[in-house]
Motif scaffolding. Structure first.
Motif, PDB file in Angstrom:
ATOM      1  N   ALA A 177       3.952  16.524   0.080  1.00  0.00           N
ATOM      2  CA  ALA A 177       2.642  16.165   0.626  1.00  0.00           C
ATOM      3  C   ALA A 177       1.697  17.367   0.530  1.00  0.00           C
ATOM      4  N   SER A 178       0.524  17.130  -0.031  1.00  0.00           N
ATOM      5  CA  SER A 178      -0.462  18.216  -0.156  1.00  0.00           C
ATOM      6  C   SER A 178      -1.298  18.378   1.107  1.00  0.00           C
ATOM      7  N   GLU A 179      -1.249  17.380   1.994  1.00  0.00           N
ATOM      8  CA  GLU A 179      -1.973  17.424   3.260  1.00  0.00           C
ATOM      9  C   GLU A 179      -1.130  16.737   4.335  1.00  0.00           C
ATOM     10  N   ALA A 180      -1.387  17.044   5.584  1.00  0.00           N
ATOM     11  CA  ALA A 180      -0.762  16.313   6.687  1.00  0.00           C
ATOM     12  C   ALA A 180      -1.478  14.977   6.883  1.00  0.00           C
ATOM     13  N   GLY A 181      -0.733  13.970   7.323  1.00  0.00           N
ATOM     14  CA  GLY A 181      -1.331  12.667   7.573  1.00  0.00           C
ATOM     15  C   GLY A 181      -0.300  11.562   7.463  1.00  0.00           C
ATOM     16  N   PHE A 182      -0.781  10.351   7.249  1.00  0.00           N
ATOM     17  CA  PHE A 182       0.092   9.181   7.159  1.00  0.00           C
ATOM     18  C   PHE A 182       0.248   8.782   5.690  1.00  0.00           C
ATOM     19  N   VAL A 183       1.503   8.549   5.272  1.00  0.00           N
ATOM     20  CA  VAL A 183       1.795   8.235   3.866  1.00  0.00           C
ATOM     21  C   VAL A 183       1.602   6.749   3.614  1.00  0.00           C
ATOM     22  N   ARG A 184       0.805   6.426   2.605  1.00  0.00           N
ATOM     23  CA  ARG A 184       0.608   5.030   2.181  1.00  0.00           C
ATOM     24  C   ARG A 184       1.152   4.908   0.753  1.00  0.00           C
ATOM     25  N   ILE A 185       2.313   4.295   0.618  1.00  0.00           N
ATOM     26  CA  ILE A 185       3.068   4.298  -0.639  1.00  0.00           C
ATOM     27  C   ILE A 185       2.520   3.243  -1.602  1.00  0.00           C
ATOM     28  N   LEU A 186       2.327   3.631  -2.853  1.00  0.00           N
ATOM     29  CA  LEU A 186       1.746   2.752  -3.877  1.00  0.00           C
ATOM     30  C   LEU A 186       2.743   2.334  -4.952  1.00  0.00           C
ATOM     31  N   VAL A 187       3.986   2.787  -4.879  1.00  0.00           N
ATOM     32  CA  VAL A 187       4.956   2.577  -5.957  1.00  0.00           C
ATOM     33  C   VAL A 187       6.291   2.121  -5.362  1.00  0.00           C
ATOM     34  N   ARG A 188       7.215   1.797  -6.259  1.00  0.00           N
ATOM     35  CA  ARG A 188       8.563   1.425  -5.858  1.00  0.00           C
ATOM     36  C   ARG A 188       9.583   2.295  -6.572  1.00  0.00           C
ATOM     37  N   GLU A 189      10.710   2.518  -5.923  1.00  0.00           N
ATOM     38  CA  GLU A 189      11.784   3.264  -6.566  1.00  0.00           C
ATOM     39  C   GLU A 189      12.213   2.529  -7.833  1.00  0.00           C
ATOM     40  N   GLY A 190      12.396   3.298  -8.914  1.00  0.00           N
ATOM     41  CA  GLY A 190      12.758   2.723 -10.205  1.00  0.00           C
ATOM     42  C   GLY A 190      11.586   2.541 -11.138  1.00  0.00           C
ATOM     43  N   ASP A 191      10.351   2.660 -10.632  1.00  0.00           N
ATOM     44  CA  ASP A 191       9.172   2.524 -11.486  1.00  0.00           C
ATOM     45  C   ASP A 191       9.135   3.633 -12.539  1.00  0.00           C
ATOM     46  N   THR A 192       8.658   3.301 -13.731  1.00  0.00           N
ATOM     47  CA  THR A 192       8.356   4.285 -14.753  1.00  0.00           C
ATOM     48  C   THR A 192       6.854   4.526 -14.729  1.00  0.00           C
ATOM     49  N   LEU A 193       6.460   5.763 -14.525  1.00  0.00           N
ATOM     50  CA  LEU A 193       5.072   6.108 -14.266  1.00  0.00           C
ATOM     51  C   LEU A 193       4.579   7.147 -15.259  1.00  0.00           C
ATOM     52  N   LEU A 203      10.649   7.202 -11.198  1.00  0.00           N
ATOM     53  CA  LEU A 203      10.719   7.472  -9.769  1.00  0.00           C
ATOM     54  C   LEU A 203      12.135   7.140  -9.293  1.00  0.00           C
ATOM     55  N   VAL A 204      12.912   8.164  -8.929  1.00  0.00           N
ATOM     56  CA  VAL A 204      14.314   7.952  -8.565  1.00  0.00           C
ATOM     57  C   VAL A 204      14.567   8.094  -7.069  1.00  0.00           C
ATOM     58  N   GLY A 205      13.547   8.530  -6.309  1.00  0.00           N
ATOM     59  CA  GLY A 205      13.764   8.653  -4.881  1.00  0.00           C
ATOM     60  C   GLY A 205      12.468   8.609  -4.087  1.00  0.00           C
ATOM     61  N   ILE A 206      12.451   7.808  -3.018  1.00  0.00           N
ATOM     62  CA  ILE A 206      11.346   7.787  -2.057  1.00  0.00           C
ATOM     63  C   ILE A 206      11.932   8.231  -0.719  1.00  0.00           C
ATOM     64  N   HIS A 207      11.427   9.323  -0.178  1.00  0.00           N
ATOM     65  CA  HIS A 207      12.056   9.964   0.967  1.00  0.00           C
ATOM     66  C   HIS A 207      11.299   9.753   2.280  1.00  0.00           C
ATOM     67  N   VAL A 208      10.294   8.895   2.265  1.00  0.00           N
ATOM     68  CA  VAL A 208       9.523   8.605   3.482  1.00  0.00           C
ATOM     69  C   VAL A 208       9.315   7.098   3.593  1.00  0.00           C
ATOM     70  N   ARG A 209       8.927   6.664   4.775  1.00  0.00           N
ATOM     71  CA  ARG A 209       8.624   5.254   5.004  1.00  0.00           C
ATOM     72  C   ARG A 209       7.119   5.026   4.888  1.00  0.00           C
ATOM     73  N   GLU A 210       6.762   3.808   4.555  1.00  0.00           N
ATOM     74  CA  GLU A 210       5.354   3.434   4.540  1.00  0.00           C
ATOM     75  C   GLU A 210       4.746   3.671   5.927  1.00  0.00           C
ATOM     76  N   GLY A 211       3.623   4.383   5.965  1.00  0.00           N
ATOM     77  CA  GLY A 211       2.932   4.650   7.209  1.00  0.00           C
ATOM     78  C   GLY A 211       3.493   5.796   8.021  1.00  0.00           C
ATOM     79  N   GLN A 212       4.475   6.505   7.494  1.00  0.00           N
ATOM     80  CA  GLN A 212       5.096   7.604   8.240  1.00  0.00           C
ATOM     81  C   GLN A 212       4.154   8.801   8.328  1.00  0.00           C
ATOM     82  N   MET A 213       4.148   9.451   9.468  1.00  0.00           N
ATOM     83  CA  MET A 213       3.393  10.685   9.658  1.00  0.00           C
ATOM     84  C   MET A 213       4.175  11.847   9.047  1.00  0.00           C
ATOM     85  N   VAL A 214       3.519  12.656   8.214  1.00  0.00           N
ATOM     86  CA  VAL A 214       4.178  13.794   7.582  1.00  0.00           C
ATOM     87  C   VAL A 214       3.312  15.036   7.725  1.00  0.00           C
TER      88      VAL A 214
END
Length: 373
Positions: free
Chosen positions: A51-67, A20-31
């Protein structure tokens, strides 16, 4: 209520993991649906996750994680404050909290068994080579026996080599080797040995100890690890002779794999091999002793690289390519799948190979090679 789960997609059929090299939204942001959320990379591909749906983003990972493919990146919820388990930055079974899977070369695994090293104690954030295994082997006698001519050689039978190492050479390639060894973190660099640089000169902060005449004294001091810092572009035999000199004096030559290189689990890496940053070594590839895969080069699945051979920066070898011993594959060279490059061949920068290359053939830079005749 959770409207959608955002999962890690499959970017490359040969790589089940992505960074994961980039997170482009904030936790809880409406998208809105289709909004850019994350950027993922493998060694061969990069992808943007939307985003596959509209709503509020709840982030589960951190930038730099290997997933891994299928891991949860985020949830899309109806509200910004509803309870969701395992939100970052806390540990998550799907993300940061997952125990990294051990990636270890076959020689390193064999050495670990020989030394009684617990595999679960080895680091999961890098490719584990013999040098890393020795670092984790714990304190013990170094254990060397005497060979004809007075040279001391490591028995490596239940013993641990000292992690103190010298770099032979003080030029550009040696600097790259030095910084790679420091990045690996398994070695203490005792100094530089170079026949043409004055004693006491600093190379990237590391002192020059003298020329080759001082090597026996370094062995007597208990320094038994060495890395060849001579690239041998003009004459690969210079590099070969230095390897032979170091081995004859009793130095062991650990394989060096940069933490930013990718070497697949099924690949085999021999002693003295150097794999530099951003290089990729594919599944079931074989790197014979003392060969080199330089910065950004790609050695695809089922390739075999012969002893002492240099794969230069940016070269791209397709699958099932075999390169013989003491050959040079220049910068930016590309090959067709399954070809054979013979022993002692020299392939000029930017050449394109569509056919087998006989032993000792010299192919000019930029040449399109379709065979002799």
């Amino acid at each position: 209520m959770v409207r959608a789960e955002i999962l890690v997609p499959l970017l490359n059929a040969n790589e089940p993991e992505a960074r994961l090299v980039g997170i482009h939204v904030r936790e809880g942001q409406m998208v809105e649906k289709g909004a850019l959320l994350f950027t993922l990379e493998t060694t061969k591909a990069a992808a943007e996750v939307e985003a596959s749906e509209a709503g509020f983003v709840r982030i589960l990972v951190r930038e730099g994680d290997t997933l891994s493919v299928g891991d949860k990146l985020a949830l899309i919820t109806e509200t910004a404050d509803e309870a969701v388990a395992s939100l970052a930055p806390g540990p998550s079974p799907e993300g940061r909290g997952r125990t990294p899977e051990l990636r270890i070369t076959k020689p390193a695994r064999a050495l670990a068994e020989q030394l009684g090293v617990d595999l679960s104690a080895l680091p999961g954030d890098r490719l584990v080579t013999e040098a890393v295994v020795r670092q984790f082997a714990g304190p013990s006698a170094t254990g060397f026996d005497s060979q004809p001519g007075g040279a001391a050689r490591s028995t490596l039978q239940g013993q641990r080599l000292s992690a103190e190492m010298i770099i032979y050479g003080g030029g550009g390639h040696a600097k790259a080797v030095l910084e790679m060894a420091q990045a690996i973190g398994a070695f203490r660099i005792a100094g530089i040995v170079d026949d043409n640089i004055p004693v006491g000169t600093l190379v990237l902060g590391v002192p020059v100890l003298g020329g080759r005449e001082g090597l026996p004294g370094l062995v007597e001091r208990g320094i038994r690890l060495a890395a060849n810092g001579v690239g041998g572009i003009i004459d690969i035999n210079v590099r070969v002779r230095l390897f032979e000199l170091l081995e004859d004096l009793g130095f062991a030559l650990p394989s060096l794999v940069h933490p930013r290189a990718t070497v697949e689990r099924s690949a085999q890496v021999g002693d003295g091999v150097q794999v530099f940053a951003n290089a990729y070594v594919g599944s079931s590839a074989v790197l014979r002793a003392k060969c080199m895969v330089n910065t950004g080069a790609i050695v695809s699945h089922d390739c075999e690289i012969g002893s002492y051979t240099h794969i230069a920066p940016g070269a791209l070898l397709a699958g099932h390519v075999h390169v013989g011993e003491r050959s040079l594959v220049g910068m930016g060279v590309t090959t067709a799948i399954g070809i054979i490059v013979g022993n002692g061949a020299r392939i000029g920068n930017g050449a394109i190979l569509y056919a087998d290359v006989p032993d000792k053939t010299i192919i000019p830079a930029g040449k399109v090679w379709a065979g002799q005749g």
